[in-house]
Design an enzyme around this catalytic site. Structure first.
Site, short mmCIF file in Angstrom:
data_model
loop_
_atom_site.label_atom_id
_atom_site.label_comp_id
_atom_site.label_asym_id
_atom_site.label_seq_id
_atom_site.Cartn_x
_atom_site.Cartn_y
_atom_site.Cartn_z
N ASP A 95 0.98 -1.10 -0.09
CA ASP A 95 -0.01 0.01 0.14
C ASP A 95 0.67 1.32 0.05
O ASP A 95 1.43 1.51 1.03
CB ASP A 95 -0.90 0.05 1.55
CG ASP A 95 -1.78 1.17 1.26
OD1 ASP A 95 -3.01 1.07 0.45
OD2 ASP A 95 -1.58 2.17 2.21
N LYS A 140 -2.29 6.46 -4.01
CA LYS A 140 -3.31 7.11 -3.53
C LYS A 140 -2.97 8.58 -4.24
O LYS A 140 -1.98 9.08 -4.05
CB LYS A 140 -3.58 7.45 -2.12
CG LYS A 140 -3.76 5.93 -1.47
CD LYS A 140 -4.06 6.09 0.04
CE LYS A 140 -3.68 4.75 0.79
NZ LYS A 140 -2.19 4.32 0.74
N TYR A 146 3.22 9.85 0.85
CA TYR A 146 4.28 9.42 1.50
C TYR A 146 5.53 9.41 1.40
O TYR A 146 6.40 9.61 1.95
CB TYR A 146 3.90 7.85 1.74
CG TYR A 146 2.68 7.18 2.35
CD1 TYR A 146 1.79 8.23 2.89
CD2 TYR A 146 2.29 5.96 2.22
CE1 TYR A 146 0.53 7.59 3.27
CE2 TYR A 146 1.03 5.63 2.53
CZ TYR A 146 0.14 6.41 3.26
OH TYR A 146 -1.06 5.94 3.50
N HIS A 172 -7.18 10.03 -1.91
CA HIS A 172 -6.75 9.62 -0.66
C HIS A 172 -7.67 10.33 0.48
O HIS A 172 -7.95 9.69 1.52
CB HIS A 172 -5.54 10.38 -0.57
CG HIS A 172 -4.45 9.95 0.67
ND1 HIS A 172 -2.94 9.86 0.63
CD2 HIS A 172 -4.95 9.29 1.95
CE1 HIS A 172 -2.59 9.27 1.61
NE2 HIS A 172 -3.65 8.86 2.65
#
Length: 355
Positions: free
Chosen positions: A5, A39, A10, A72
């Site tokens: 994931d 995302k 990130y 997201h």
């Protein structure tokens, strides 16, 4: 593991791409063996932004397609009465990526059932997955039922109760990983609390995304396939009175909109949310130990001093707050402090939480 994931936000997808190239070269796996999710971040909504953002994700991951792309959050950073660019515009741009083969499935993260219903009203490609926070302290049973009826798979993030985000969200309530009932179940089954929570998520009907960078825990978190929680233990974890989100939407709230309150963001009834919070707080108080027959000494002032107390000397910085919380929740009613110990501020923080 065959499910990774990821997310644009990130800022580590280039590292994941490097790792993928290594295991592909080693013959550990082929691309078709690995399910990759990413995302779309808030600033890349809108028809003109979606495809370039996904193309960068693919370059970073060093692959030619994503198995799943999620929105997201249902926010774009705009201020005003409605989300702009609209979720509809973003969704339709994602549908185009499915047609082009850049993305195989699309879905959403942190969306309420109402927001999913809005998408279903116009979607040509239906949401395949809804990724949300799910764990025994936030079961989301009605949302899971809704998704089952709509044919939408639910992926649970923060399945361990998001212990690493308590500082960021300034949480002061109970911690799932420290719950005595969970600890007792784990001890009885000779499993770790994390393994029991991951196993609960599987039996609860979701896929799960435990997070760790520790090799030992990464391996341990996968050791949940060939056993099950007994029925009574599953029910105990499925009926915990504490029900509260660990991951807050507070960063996306603005008095000028689109979301002014948590209730607006999650499309919750305000009274229902307030009643749930009160019930959860009361349940938290009830579940802690009360030792009725604790022996005491009566002082000359007439005050009763419990004969067993918690010593607080020689703790490392940051330790005594949690130790005090554990002690008071376990039944201690006598805390021995000292100015010299230089930790009374931590004890004060713990006292404010349990009070």
């Amino acid at each position: 593991y065959r499910h990774i994931d990821c997310a644009e936000y990130y800022a580590n997808e280039h590292e994941i791409g490097q790792a993928l190239q290594i295991v592909f070269a080693e013959g550990v796996v082929k691309r078709e063996d690995v399910f990759l999710t990413s995302k779309l971040w808030n600033n890349h909504h809108g028809r003109e932004s979606v495809k370039p953002a996904v193309q960068k994700i693919l370059r970073d991951l060093k692959v030619n397609h994503l198995d799943l792309l999620l929105i997201h959050w249902p926010v774009t950073g705009n201020v005003g009465p409605t989300v702009q660019p609209s979720i509809r515009e973003t969704w339709q741009a994602m549908e185009d990526l499915v047609s082009e083969g850049l993305v195989h499935s699309i879905g959403v993260s942190n969306f309420s059932t109402k927001k999913v219903d809005d998408i279903l009203a116009y979607a040509k490609v239906k949401p395949a997955v809804l990724q949300v926070e799910v764990h025994p302290y936030w079961r989301q049973d009605s949302l899971l039922t809704y998704c089952q009826e709509k044919g939408i798979h639910v992926t649970a993030y923060s399945p361990l109760g998001s212990p690493d985000s308590s500082t960021m969200f300034q949480r002061s309530g109970p911690k799932l990983m420290d719950d005595p009932a969970l600890g007792a179940i784990a001890s009885r089954l000779q499993k770790s609390p994390a393994q029991c929570l991951i196993r609960w998520g599987l039996q609860h009907g979701t896929s799960i995304l435990p997070k760790s960078v520790n090799e030992g825990r990464i391996r341990s978190n996968l050791d949940v396939i060939d056993w099950e929680l007994p029925g009574a233990d599953f029910e105990a974890l499925s009926s915990m009175a504490t029900q509260e989100r660990m991951v807050s939407a507070k960063f996306w709230l603005n008095p000028r909109g689109p979301y002014r309150t948590h209730q607006e963001f999650w499309d919750e009834d305000e009274n229902e949310a307030r009643n749930r919070e009160s019930a959860s707080l009361e349940a938290g108080r009830r579940k802690y130990t009360v030792i009725e027959n604790m022996p005491t000494a009566t002082l000359k002032s007439g005050e009763a001093m419990p004969l067993i107390g918690l010593g607080t000397w020689k703790s490392k910085a940051g330790q005594i707050k949690d130790a005090t919380l554990h002690a008071l929740r376990a039944g201690y009613r006598h805390i021995d402090c000292a100015e010299y110990y230089a930790n009374e501020h931590e004890i004060g923080q713990a006292l404010q939480i349990v009070f």
